[in-house]
Design a protein around this motif. Structure first.
Motif, PDB file in Angstrom:
ATOM      1  N   ASP A  62       0.813  -1.226   0.000  1.00 49.38           N
ATOM      2  CA  ASP A  62       0.000   0.000   0.000  1.00 49.38           C
ATOM      3  C   ASP A  62       0.847   1.277   0.000  1.00 49.38           C
ATOM      4  N   THR A  63       2.137   1.155  -0.284  1.00 47.90           N
ATOM      5  CA  THR A  63       3.045   2.306  -0.201  1.00 47.90           C
ATOM      6  C   THR A  63       2.608   3.452  -1.105  1.00 47.90           C
ATOM      7  N   PHE A  64       2.236   3.148  -2.348  1.00 50.08           N
ATOM      8  CA  PHE A  64       1.840   4.211  -3.275  1.00 50.08           C
ATOM      9  C   PHE A  64       0.613   4.955  -2.755  1.00 50.08           C
ATOM     10  N   GLU A  65      -0.401   4.209  -2.308  1.00 49.98           N
ATOM     11  CA  GLU A  65      -1.608   4.852  -1.778  1.00 49.98           C
ATOM     12  C   GLU A  65      -1.293   5.640  -0.517  1.00 49.98           C
ATOM     13  N   LEU A  95       1.566   7.110   0.312  1.00 44.55           N
ATOM     14  CA  LEU A  95       2.257   8.340  -0.089  1.00 44.55           C
ATOM     15  C   LEU A  95       1.278   9.350  -0.683  1.00 44.55           C
ATOM     16  N   LYS A  96       0.358   8.858  -1.493  1.00 46.49           N
ATOM     17  CA  LYS A  96      -0.663   9.720  -2.102  1.00 46.49           C
ATOM     18  C   LYS A  96      -1.522  10.373  -1.018  1.00 46.49           C
TER      19      LYS A  96
END
Length: 109
Positions: free
Chosen positions: A9-12, A14-15
Motif C-alpha cells: 500500500d506504499t503508493f496509496e 504516499l498519495k
C-alpha cells in the motif's frame, strides 16, 4: 510518519500523506502531517481508509474544520473508499510531535 517501502500500500499511503499535507493548521500555519496530528493511516481494507489523528487540544476551535478537511480531501483522492476518522486524545499531542520540516517552517516565519 514513517513509510515502509516494502508494503503493497506504499503508493496509496504516499498519495494520502501528500494530500493531507495540503491541510494547514490555522494556528501554527503548517500542515497537519508536519504538525504531527496524523498518528496512523490504515489502508489495509480495500474499501476503506482509517485515519487515526488528534488535534492540538480537545478545545481546538478549528477542530471540526481540520477533521472535515481530512475527510473531504481523502474522499476526493480516493472516491472508491469510505474514509473513517478516528479522533483520539491518547497519546496527547505535544509540540514534540512536530517534524523536523515543521520546525524548520516555524523557524522561517
Amino acid at each position: 510518519m514513517k513509510i515502509d517501502l516494502t508494503k503493497s500500500d506504499t503508493f496509496e499511503r504516499l498519495k494520502a500523506i501528500q494530500a493531507l499535507m495540503l491541510i494547514m493548521d490555522p494556528e501554527l500555519g503548517i500542515n497537519i502531517v508536519d504538525m504531527g496530528l496524523i498518528y496512523d493511516l490504515d489502508l489495509n481494507d480495500p474499501g476503506r481508509i482509517t485515519v487515526t489523528m488528534t488535534l492540538s487540544s480537545a478545545y481546538c476551535p478549528m477542530g471540526d474544520a481540520i477533521v472535515n478537511g481530512v475527510e473531504n480531501t481523502l474522499q476526493c483522492i480516493f472516491p472508491h473508499k469510505v474514509v473513517h476518522i478516528d479522533l483520539v486524545w491518547d497519546p496527547i499531542w505535544t509540540p514534540d510531535r512536530i517534524t523536523e520540516e515543521g520546525k524548520r517552517l516555524l523557524n522561517n516565519e
